[in-house]
Design an enzyme around this catalytic site. Structure first.
Site, PDB file in Angstrom:
ATOM      1  N   GLY A  14       0.838  -1.510  -0.471  1.00 38.15           N
ATOM      2  CA  GLY A  14      -0.180  -0.371   0.321  1.00 38.15           C
ATOM      3  C   GLY A  14       0.710   1.279  -0.286  1.00 38.15           C
ATOM      4  O   GLY A  14      -0.292   2.376   0.379  1.00 38.15           O
ATOM      5  N   SER A  15       2.142   1.262  -0.125  1.00 43.30           N
ATOM      6  CA  SER A  15       2.462   2.585  -0.529  1.00 43.30           C
ATOM      7  C   SER A  15       2.184   3.404  -1.264  1.00 43.30           C
ATOM      8  O   SER A  15       2.092   4.626  -1.335  1.00 43.30           O
ATOM      9  CB  SER A  15       4.414   2.277  -0.648  1.00 43.30           C
ATOM     10  OG  SER A  15       4.818   1.428  -1.797  1.00 43.30           O
ATOM     11  N   MET A  92      -3.173  -7.398  -7.430  1.00 45.46           N
ATOM     12  CA  MET A  92      -2.681  -7.931  -8.155  1.00 45.46           C
ATOM     13  C   MET A  92      -3.807  -8.889  -8.371  1.00 45.46           C
ATOM     14  O   MET A  92      -3.180 -10.835  -8.959  1.00 45.46           O
ATOM     15  CB  MET A  92      -1.775  -8.846  -7.194  1.00 45.46           C
ATOM     16  CG  MET A  92      -0.671  -8.337  -6.448  1.00 45.46           C
ATOM     17  SD  MET A  92       0.669  -6.831  -8.125  1.00 45.46           S
ATOM     18  CE  MET A  92       1.938  -6.322  -7.527  1.00 45.46           C
ATOM     19  N   HIS A 111       2.463   0.635 -13.560  1.00 45.31           N
ATOM     20  CA  HIS A 111       3.183  -0.684 -13.503  1.00 45.31           C
ATOM     21  C   HIS A 111       4.672  -0.397 -13.439  1.00 45.31           C
ATOM     22  O   HIS A 111       5.431   0.800 -14.452  1.00 45.31           O
ATOM     23  CB  HIS A 111       2.867  -0.940 -14.692  1.00 45.31           C
ATOM     24  CG  HIS A 111       3.718  -2.254 -15.553  1.00 45.31           C
ATOM     25  ND1 HIS A 111       3.346  -3.943 -14.992  1.00 45.31           N
ATOM     26  CD2 HIS A 111       5.008  -2.386 -15.721  1.00 45.31           C
ATOM     27  CE1 HIS A 111       3.538  -4.806 -15.065  1.00 45.31           C
ATOM     28  NE2 HIS A 111       4.836  -4.466 -16.598  1.00 45.31           N
TER      29      HIS A 111
HETATM   30  C1  GAR Z   1       4.619  -1.346  -6.934  1.00 44.86           C
HETATM   31  O1  GAR Z   1       5.621  -1.831  -7.223  1.00 44.86           O
HETATM   32  C2  GAR Z   1       3.454  -1.746  -8.536  1.00 44.86           C
HETATM   33  O2  GAR Z   1       3.857  -0.753  -9.326  1.00 44.86           O
HETATM   34  C3  GAR Z   1       3.284  -3.145  -8.598  1.00 44.86           C
HETATM   35  O3  GAR Z   1       3.196  -3.806  -7.143  1.00 44.86           O
HETATM   36  C4  GAR Z   1       3.864  -2.412  -6.413  1.00 44.86           C
HETATM   37  C5  GAR Z   1       2.749  -2.557  -5.033  1.00 44.86           C
HETATM   38  O4  GAR Z   1       3.646  -1.709  -4.253  1.00 44.86           O
HETATM   39  N1  GAR Z   1       2.409  -3.025  -9.398  1.00 44.86           N
HETATM   40  C6  GAR Z   1       2.620  -4.254 -10.692  1.00 44.86           C
HETATM   41  O5  GAR Z   1       3.033  -4.942 -10.458  1.00 44.86           O
HETATM   42  C7  GAR Z   1       1.296  -4.533 -10.725  1.00 44.86           C
HETATM   43  N2  GAR Z   1       1.631  -5.110 -12.317  1.00 44.86           N
HETATM   44  P1  GAR Z   1       2.240  -1.066  -3.446  1.00 44.86           P
HETATM   45  O6  GAR Z   1       1.479  -1.867  -2.906  1.00 44.86           O
HETATM   46  O7  GAR Z   1       3.773  -0.636  -1.907  1.00 44.86           O
HETATM   47  O8  GAR Z   1       1.916   0.340  -3.991  1.00 44.86           O
END
Ligand code: GAR
Length: 205
Positions: A14-15, A92, A111
């Site tokens: 969730g950042s 996801m 992405h």
């Molecule tokens: C992030 O790096 C985002 O770009 C990636 O998941 C991470 C979630 O981090 N998303 C994908 O790979 C989508 N295909 P977060 O939960 O800390 O925002």
């Protein structure tokens, strides 16, 4: 201009959600926080939403007979809270055409690669393993494909010779936290026009 309601779909840390929500709370993005829906029970994002006193829900995909039924439950909630923009922030799961049709051009994703390179999962590892010298991150609207929708913003991040997947991912994440809130802001101020697969940006300056 009517203030837009921004809701979030998440699965984990969730950042990115936090980076955007903080700007909305601080009034740096003129929008209203809607709801947060998580596809996993112990997503850290749920705790962050609690800290923001935001309505949050765990909707268990496993408790529905089909993907469409799961998405119908999410759409009902998002509509109940008058959502104008859905931000998928580390969500996801691939959304089905049913969901995309309900919110066409109103679902924004980030992405961790320069699309159309390295779509799908583990984008940072895909780039690292391929030996590219430059990667980065992309914000885009979601369409029926996997990471194929109209591109809003991109930030380039060099791959250094002493990088590990972790150090590279951390530098990409820093850029994600910059361009994702900026993209949401542009949407909330009606600065994005989609023509075919191109997004035209009317700058805020
Ligand atoms: C992030 O790096 C985002 O770009 C990636 O998941 C991470 C979630 O981090 N998303 C994908 O790979 C989508 N295909 P977060 O939960 O800390 O925002």
């Amino acid at each position: 201009m009517k203030q837009k309601v921004v809701s979030f779909l998440v699965s984990g840390r969730g950042s990115n959600f936090k980076a955007i929500a903080e700007k909305i709370i601080a009034g740096e993005i003129n929008a209203e926080l809607g709801i947060l829906i998580s596809s996993t029970k112990d997503a850290k994002a749920l705790d962050i939403a609690n800290g923001f006193k935001m309505e949050s829900f765990f909707i268990d995909p496993a408790s529905f007979a089909s993907r469409k039924d799961h998405e119908k439950a999410m759409v009902n909630l998002l509509k109940k809270y008058n959502t104008d923009l859905i931000v998928t922030a580390g969500y996801m799961r691939v959304l089905t055409p049913f969901f995309v049709k309900e919110y066409r051009n109103k679902i924004m994703n980030i992405h961790p690669a320069l699309l159309p390179s390295f779509p799908g999962t583990n984008a940072q590892k895909q780039a690292f393993d391929k030996g590219v010298k430059m990667t980065g991150c992309t914000t885009h609207f979601i369409d029926e494909g996997t990471d194929t929708g109209p591109i809003i913003m991109q930030a380039a991040v060099p791959v250094l010779e002493n990088d590990t997947i972790e150090s590279l991912s951390a530098r990409i994440l820093k850029e994600e936290h910059r361009i994702f809130p900026e993209s949401v802001k542009l949407f909330c101020y009606d600065r994005l026009t989609i023509i075919g697969n191109k997004v035209l940006i009317k700058s805020l300056q």
